[in-house]
Design a protein around this motif. Structure first.
Motif, PDB file in Angstrom:
ATOM      1  N   UNK A   1       2.177   4.144   4.314  1.00 52.06           N
ATOM      2  CA  UNK A   1       0.925   4.662   3.749  1.00 52.06           C
ATOM      3  C   UNK A   1       0.011   3.524   3.307  1.00 52.06           C
ATOM      4  N   UNK A   2       0.612   2.438   2.817  1.00 51.56           N
ATOM      5  CA  UNK A   2      -0.198   1.310   2.357  1.00 51.56           C
ATOM      6  C   UNK A   2      -0.927   0.634   3.508  1.00 51.56           C
ATOM      7  N   UNK A   3      -0.453   0.825   4.726  1.00 50.56           N
ATOM      8  CA  UNK A   3      -1.063   0.172   5.880  1.00 50.56           C
ATOM      9  C   UNK A   3      -1.899   1.130   6.727  1.00 50.56           C
ATOM     10  N   UNK A   4      -2.113   2.338   6.227  1.00 48.39           N
ATOM     11  CA  UNK A   4      -2.854   3.331   6.998  1.00 48.39           C
ATOM     12  C   UNK A   4      -4.329   3.295   6.659  1.00 48.39           C
ATOM     13  N   UNK A   5      -5.195   3.109   7.661  1.00 43.24           N
ATOM     14  CA  UNK A   5      -6.636   3.230   7.414  1.00 43.24           C
ATOM     15  C   UNK A   5      -6.983   4.641   6.982  1.00 43.24           C
TER      16      UNK A   5
END
Length: 495
Positions: A480-484
């Protein structure tokens, strides 16, 4: 076995627009920072784009290229070109960021640099190079664009508005293949001349990349004549085919003066005798087979080569690989067996030999070949991953998993490692582990949306232990932290 299907699907280039919006946002923020007239600390280019921003931009565009399956994901080809890239990076006077090369499944001649250390090489460029020094000349030039941070510097030179378009053209070239309508439609550019102006580096940048690239390749032990010779090859192809200009010349225009300067620099540096590796010719043959529209075309090509008396290692290897690809297993074994005996330490020959043996029903013998090869080259990732696959084919998934997790040189550096770990877990009926590893694989491939689906599916499995649930939840947070934002903000199931 890592021989890939021959076909690939072209999707509209606008599928890459999300990554390019990231580029545009960074460009806008960079210009805003410049307008604030802040003091310039560190490298001048840092005011326009920081190295971290460059890496994020390059990774975003590269991820879209991976996600749309425009790459040729062959372990041996990618290992080979990255080894040359590492050799050049190690000889560079300016230390580059970590360099990652990927091979694009396109038979046209092209190569391109993205910000942050990413270099794309069309497989056609490898196929037409006469020697490793020519290939190193192309890659050395692209590496120089990265070490000199030409994209970030261009923003400071008044070209901020073209950076997103420039990267968009790269994406469109790949997505549009040979169809100019797709390229033009994706960019919304009405005239070809505007397209060329947008993608061209400045003349000063091209000259600098040539100068530094040729110095780097010479320092790495390659013949500096390689760059000038490849320029001549491009010029000749341009003359022969008229309007069908090589793609490399669209983004890197070639002039008589530029060719003369490359020749002069090579003369100043003096000739360097570079002995091509056996791997160079083998990888050219491998590329020809893997990108053939019809495997029979490659088989016919090598049949003609051998019939004409060109009984080289490359042609015999290409013949065996083409036969193997067409499932002519006994014939492939007959073709390759003498080579395997003649070249017991050549990794690519031995890998293909092991794959053919396995498909011919000699799995134990194939495992022995892998074992001997890994004794010689314990860190050769293609052999490690093929060996793990063979262990699973032998119904030994736990052994495959233990082998993969105990060899750090593949873990984390080869996304394929995670895919194989997921496969081993499924084969052992360990579905929470399979979901975790497949999510990791998709995340490293730049597809956080699909990664989240895998993790959420794992969290819905019945009977999860507290440890399994905690591990999946932690991985979900990482994804989730890497999702645009374009993927939406719904948290989905966590219990």
């Amino acid at each position: 076995m890592n021989v890939l299907p021959r076909s690939w699907v072209l999707r509209p280039a606008l599928a890459l627009s999300a990554a390019l919006l990231i580029v545009a946002s960074h460009t806008a923020s960079a210009v805003a920072t410049t307008d604030l007239n802040l003091p310039q600390l560190g490298e001048p280019a840092d005011v326009n784009l920081s190295p971290a921003q460059e890496r994020e931009i390059g990774a975003s565009v590269a991820a879209e290229i991976y996600r749309e399956n425009y790459t040729l994901d062959d372990l041996e080809l990618n290992d080979y070109v990255n080894a040359i890239g590492e050799q050049l990076a190690g000889a560079s006077k300016t230390k580059p960021p970590p360099v990652h090369l990927f091979v694009v499944r396109d038979p046209r001649i092209n190569a391109f640099a993205l910000p942050g250390g990413f270099i794309g090489l069309n497989v056609g460029t490898l196929m037409v190079a006469d020697n490793e020094s020519e290939l190193a000349g192309v890659l050395g030039h692209e590496l120089a664009h990265i070490t000199q941070r030409h994209i970030a510097r261009s923003i400071g030179e008044g070209q901020a508005g073209t950076i997103a378009t420039w990267l968009g053209v790269i994406a469109a070239i790949i997505a549009g293949s040979a169809n100019p309508d797709v390229v033009m439609g994706a960019l919304g550019v009405g005239q070809a001349i505007n397209y060329q102006r947008q993608v061209s580096y400045t003349r000063a940048h091209e000259q600098e990349a040539d100068r530094i690239g040729i110095q780097t390749m010479a320092a790495a032990g390659f013949d500096p004549r390689g760059m000038a010779d490849f320029f001549e090859k491009l010029a000749q192809e341009s003359r022969l085919y008229g309007n069908r200009v090589p793609e490399l010349l669209l983004t890197h225009p070639l002039s008589t003066n530029r060719m003369a300067e490359a020749e002069a620099r090579a003369a100043e540096l003096g000739p360097i005798h570079h002995q091509d590796s056996l791997e160079f010719g083998l990888m050219q043959a491998r590329a020809r087979v893997l990108v053939a529209d019809n495997p029979a075309d490659a088989l016919n090509f090598y049949t003609r080569q051998l019939a004409a008396g060109r009984n080289s290692l490359d042609n015999r290897y290409g013949m065996a690989l083409a036969q193997f690809t067409m499932s002519q297993i006994p014939a492939a074994l007959d073709t390759l067996s003498p080579l395997a005996e003649q070249y017991p330490k050549q990794a690519n020959v031995q890998l293909l030999y092991a794959q053919i043996l396995e498909q011919n029903g000699h799995l134990d013998t194939a495992l022995d070949v892998y074992g001997k090869l890994l004794q010689l080259y314990p860190q050769y990732a293609p052999a490690m991953l093929d060996y793990a696959q063979a262990l699973m084919d032998a119904n030994r998934p736990d052994d495959a998993r233990q082998y993969l997790i105990s060899h750090d040189q593949s873990q984390g550096t080869q996304p394929e490692t995670y895919r194989l770990l997921a496969q081993a877990a499924r084969q052992s009926n360990n579905y929470p582990e399979a979901a975790y590893q497949m999510g990791t694989y998709l995340l490293t491939r730049g597809d956080p949306g699909s990664a989240l689906e895998q993790i959420d599916a794992g969290l819905r499995l019945p009977g999860l232990t507290p440890q399994e649930r905690a591990r999946l939840v932690a991985k979900r947070a990482e994804v989730r932290a890497q999702m645009p934002d374009r993927y939406g903000g719904g948290d989905g199931p966590q219990s």
